[in-house]
Design an enzyme around this catalytic site. Structure first.
Site, PDB file in Angstrom:
ATOM      1  N   SER A   2       0.845  -1.192   0.000  1.00  0.00           N
ATOM      2  CA  SER A   2       0.000   0.000   0.000  1.00  0.00           C
ATOM      3  C   SER A   2       0.885   1.250   0.000  1.00  0.00           C
ATOM      4  CB  SER A   2      -0.914  -0.009   1.217  1.00  0.00           C
ATOM      5  OG  SER A   2      -0.162   0.236   2.375  1.00  0.00           O
ATOM      6  N   LYS A   6      -1.089   3.113  -6.254  1.00  0.00           N
ATOM      7  CA  LYS A   6      -2.006   2.385  -7.148  1.00  0.00           C
ATOM      8  C   LYS A   6      -3.201   3.259  -7.503  1.00  0.00           C
ATOM      9  CE  LYS A   6      -2.821  -1.418  -4.755  1.00  0.00           C
ATOM     10  NZ  LYS A   6      -1.796  -1.709  -3.765  1.00  0.00           N
ATOM     11  N   GLU A 148      -9.356  -1.257  -9.186  1.00  0.00           N
ATOM     12  CA  GLU A 148      -8.147  -1.282  -8.356  1.00  0.00           C
ATOM     13  C   GLU A 148      -8.329  -2.290  -7.240  1.00  0.00           C
ATOM     14  OE1 GLU A 148      -7.238   2.424  -6.429  1.00  0.00           O
ATOM     15  OE2 GLU A 148      -5.655   1.508  -5.226  1.00  0.00           O
ATOM     16  N   LYS A 196      13.996  -7.692  -8.483  1.00  0.00           N
ATOM     17  CA  LYS A 196      13.594  -8.980  -7.916  1.00  0.00           C
ATOM     18  C   LYS A 196      12.204  -8.974  -7.265  1.00  0.00           C
ATOM     19  CE  LYS A 196      16.386 -12.224  -7.937  1.00  0.00           C
ATOM     20  NZ  LYS A 196      16.771 -12.855  -9.208  1.00  0.00           N
ATOM     21  N   PRO A 197      11.870  -7.938  -6.456  1.00  0.00           N
ATOM     22  CA  PRO A 197      10.516  -7.954  -5.872  1.00  0.00           C
ATOM     23  C   PRO A 197       9.428  -7.988  -6.949  1.00  0.00           C
ATOM     24  CG  PRO A 197      11.873  -6.303  -4.790  1.00  0.00           C
ATOM     25  CD  PRO A 197      12.671  -6.804  -5.961  1.00  0.00           C
ATOM     26  N   CYS A 393     -16.818  21.757   8.659  1.00  0.00           N
ATOM     27  CA  CYS A 393     -17.593  20.860   9.523  1.00  0.00           C
ATOM     28  C   CYS A 393     -17.267  21.130  10.997  1.00  0.00           C
ATOM     29  CB  CYS A 393     -17.351  19.407   9.113  1.00  0.00           C
ATOM     30  SG  CYS A 393     -18.691  18.322   9.637  1.00  0.00           S
ATOM     31  N   LEU A 394     -16.403  20.327  11.608  1.00  0.00           N
ATOM     32  CA  LEU A 394     -16.036  20.602  12.993  1.00  0.00           C
ATOM     33  C   LEU A 394     -15.470  22.023  13.121  1.00  0.00           C
ATOM     34  CD1 LEU A 394     -15.621  19.460  15.881  1.00  0.00           C
ATOM     35  CD2 LEU A 394     -13.314  18.847  15.180  1.00  0.00           C
ATOM     36  N   ARG A 482     -22.907  14.376  12.801  1.00  0.00           N
ATOM     37  CA  ARG A 482     -24.083  14.069  13.620  1.00  0.00           C
ATOM     38  C   ARG A 482     -24.588  15.297  14.362  1.00  0.00           C
ATOM     39  NH1 ARG A 482     -24.457   8.493  13.762  1.00  0.00           N
ATOM     40  NH2 ARG A 482     -22.447   7.460  13.746  1.00  0.00           N
ATOM     41  N   HIS A 527     -18.683  19.587   3.688  1.00  0.00           N
ATOM     42  CA  HIS A 527     -17.265  19.435   3.336  1.00  0.00           C
ATOM     43  C   HIS A 527     -17.031  19.858   1.884  1.00  0.00           C
ATOM     44  CE1 HIS A 527     -15.851  17.187   6.901  1.00  0.00           C
ATOM     45  NE2 HIS A 527     -17.087  16.715   6.943  1.00  0.00           N
ATOM     46  N   GLU A 529     -14.399  20.487   0.434  1.00  0.00           N
ATOM     47  CA  GLU A 529     -13.166  19.908  -0.128  1.00  0.00           C
ATOM     48  C   GLU A 529     -13.430  18.693  -1.013  1.00  0.00           C
ATOM     49  OE1 GLU A 529     -13.997  19.932   3.095  1.00  0.00           O
ATOM     50  OE2 GLU A 529     -13.376  18.128   4.164  1.00  0.00           O
TER      51      GLU A 529
HETATM   52  N1  GLN Z   1     -17.822  15.543  15.032  1.00  0.00           N
HETATM   53  C1  GLN Z   1     -18.652  16.488  14.378  1.00  0.00           C
HETATM   54  C2  GLN Z   1     -20.028  15.934  14.070  1.00  0.00           C
HETATM   55  O1  GLN Z   1     -20.224  14.751  14.090  1.00  0.00           O
HETATM   56  C3  GLN Z   1     -18.000  17.010  13.113  1.00  0.00           C
HETATM   57  C4  GLN Z   1     -17.865  15.980  12.057  1.00  0.00           C
HETATM   58  C5  GLN Z   1     -16.892  16.365  10.975  1.00  0.00           C
HETATM   59  O2  GLN Z   1     -16.089  17.277  11.161  1.00  0.00           O
HETATM   60  N2  GLN Z   1     -16.921  15.672   9.878  1.00  0.00           N
HETATM   61  O3  GLN Z   1     -20.945  16.673  13.796  1.00  0.00           O
END
Ligand code: GLN
Length: 549
Positions: A2, A6, A148, A196-197, A393-394, A482, A527, A529
């Site tokens: 890993s 890949k 993959e 060789k590997p 998020c957080l 959550r 998110h 990103e």
């Molecule tokens: N722990 C937080 C929640 O559950 C934020 C989750 C996160 O950042 N993806 O809401």
């Protein structure tokens, strides 16, 4: 093994085939028993990527999406857990007609049927909150499906997947091609690249009934002719099919390097196909920027998932890192990313001043109470010192906690996630558990039960985010959480100047916050990103980097 690339190799081949005019999709097979990646610790597993339809999957799916510039779904991700779970469920439902269900062929057959299903493109209806993808109305089937198989040749864990691959080839000899990604070490004392590997790996593959058609030789430096010849003779492949895959500064160079070795046309030739067009122009332009951008933009990530023993892992935040890079290159800057330990700011609060050295700060997603107070200190510093801040998020939730404590005077403000221990319930739950999540937590139903996948977000006219997104009224973004801003505190926060810039209209949940009178202070419950692409950076990252510059 890993970590030799890949996933990026698969993604790069996908990009090449797509640039030649074919429809491509990709499947990741992970040999572990976990049904999905959602229950794994990021330090061990790396980032948990999330698809539109809410699958918590391997970060390679993110690589595929970024290189293919396409959104994938849960059909593109297969684990041992998933395969066995499906077979066992079917057996319980008497769907095997009373016969004995066996590891071979029932497990490989399930793998094969999943691969075939993934070839049919699926589409998530983004106009509504939707967690179930519907087949693309056009019914389009990909020309190529890249599969993959994770793990290492010769280990027990992926044997049944190799068996499935062998069976697939047997049934469709002209339609299946095998590519081995192998590592060629250069031991320091010898200074010579060893084949060789790779020879051993091919022998082990042969034992599984598979002969590679092409070998990608991963190494520090390009493979030379003698090495290619040696691999060709010992591994039974044409020298032209031994492809050099040296280390690169940026993974986005890889499709171009592969093309220099003519990999795309070698693949097409073996299938009796010809390229329909040729178009890697945009990609080449991007790589040029990557290689020539000199002026740095310095971004600090305040996180906690990067220390393992003596090593620093970046994998846990890979989509955040890639999104920063995409946005920096858009502005023709060289991204310079620094890892800042949230816990360090707890132990030594004065050290938070180091944040002044950066052009922008990100607090990414995370779970559990470790490092939380350090992150809050960092956010307070960014708010007061007017350092561009993006909370993901957080990082958004903690920006709300910080603002509630230090601006609204709610000293006991916190998220329920970090204050559920007895004796600590007298908090102001500015971030609270989403109602339907309460029952799930009580029943200890953790796997795949968060608020996952795309949800609609209505943007508030005139806000920074609304402008960034090109003045759209609605956007749809991916979620994994959550907890949520508690609406009971909304007006108190707004009264002191926090702007609720995006709301989920169906549930009235706050998805985006902003602060005025600051060069850039944005927090997203989602998110962003996950949706950033190299040729199309995410609007919020793009504007964050602009502010940082
Ligand atoms: N722990 C937080 C929640 O559950 C934020 C989750 C996160 O950042 N993806 O809401």
């Amino acid at each position: 093994m890993s970590g030799i690339g890949k996933g990026v190799a698969v993604a790069s081949i996908g990009r090449i085939l797509k640039s030649k005019g074919f429809q491509v999709t990709a499947v990741k097979i992970d040999p572990y028993i976990n049904v999905d990646a959602g229950t794994m610790n990021p330090i061990e597993h790396g980032e948990i990527f999330v698809t539109d339809d809410g699958d918590e999957c391997d970060q390679d799916i993110g690589n595929y999406e970024r290189f293919l510039d396409e959104s994938l779904s849960r059909t593109n991700y297969i684990t041992t857990g998933r395969v066995y779970q499906a077979v066992i469920n079917r057996e319980r439902n008497l769907e095997y007609g009373g016969r004995c269900v066996e590891v071979v062929p029932d497990i490989p057959n399930e793998v094969i049927s999943r691969i075939k299903k993934a070839a049919k493109k699926t589409k998530v209806d983004e106009s509504k909150d939707s967690s179930s993808p519907s087949p693309d109305k056009t019914g389009s089937v990909a020309d190529f499906i890249l599969i993959e198989i994770g793990g290492t040749v010769g280990e027990y864990q992926n044997l049944l997947f190799l068996e499935a691959a062998r069976m697939l080839k047997l049934a469709n000899p002209k339609d299946v091609l095998f590519i081995l990604v192998s590592y060629l070490p250069i031991p320091e004392m010898i200074g010579e690249m060893k084949t060789k590997p790779t020879q051993t790996a091919v022998r082990l593959l042969n034992e599984a009934g598979i002969q590679p058609d092409i070998i990608l030789g991963r190494s520090k430096v390009p493979l030379d002719e003698p090495r290619k010849r040696k691999i060709s003779i010992f591994c039974n492949v044409n020298t032209k099919d031994v492809i050099s895959a040296p280390d690169v500064e940026s993974i986005y160079e890889i499709p171009i390097n592969f093309e220099k070795e003519n990999l795309g046309n070698r693949i097409l030739k073996k299938f009796g196909l010809r390229q329909r067009r040729k178009n890697l122009k945009d990609w080449k332009k991007l790589v040029k920027v990557i290689k020539t951008a000199k002026k740095p933009v310095k971004i600090g990530i305040v996180g906690k998932y990067f220390k393992t023993g003596k090593f620093t892992l970046k994998d846990s935040y890979i989509s955040v890192i890639e999104a920063i890079k995409h946005a920096s290159w858009y502005h023709k800057r060289k991204p310079e990313i620094h890892w800042l330990s949230a816990e360090g700011y707890e132990k030594n609060p004065q050290s938070v001043k180091e944040l002044k050295k950066f052009d922008g700060i990100i607090v990414p997603g995370g779970f559990g109470s470790r490092g939380i107070e350090g992150k809050i200190k960092a956010i307070e510093f960014c708010r007061k010192q007017k350092i561009p801040y993006l909370g993901l998020c957080l990082g958004m939730q903690l920006a709300v906690v910080e603002f509630a404590r230090n601006v609204c005077g709610l000293k006991k403000a916190n998220s329920t996630e970090f204050a559920t221990r007895p004796g600590r319930i007298d908090i102001d739950k500015v971030i609270d558990v989403i109602p339907e999540q309460k029952a799930l937590l009580k029943e200890k139903r953790y796997g795949g039960t968060m608020r996952l996948g795309v949800y609609k977000c209505e943007l508030k006219t005139g806000t920074r985010s609304w402008k960034a997104y090109g003045m759209l009224n609605y956007v749809s973004e991916r979620h994994r959480h959550r907890y949520e801003l508690n609406n009971e505190f909304r007006s108190a926060l707004e009264a002191k100047g926090m702007v609720m810039a995006g709301i989920n209209p169906d549930r009235d949940l706050v998805e985006l916050i902003e602060l005025k009178n600051h060069p850039f202070f944005v927090g997203t419950q989602f998110h962003p990103e996950f949706k950033s692409r190299p040729l199309e950076p995410h609007p919020l990252f793009r504007e964050f980097i602009r502010a940082a510059i």
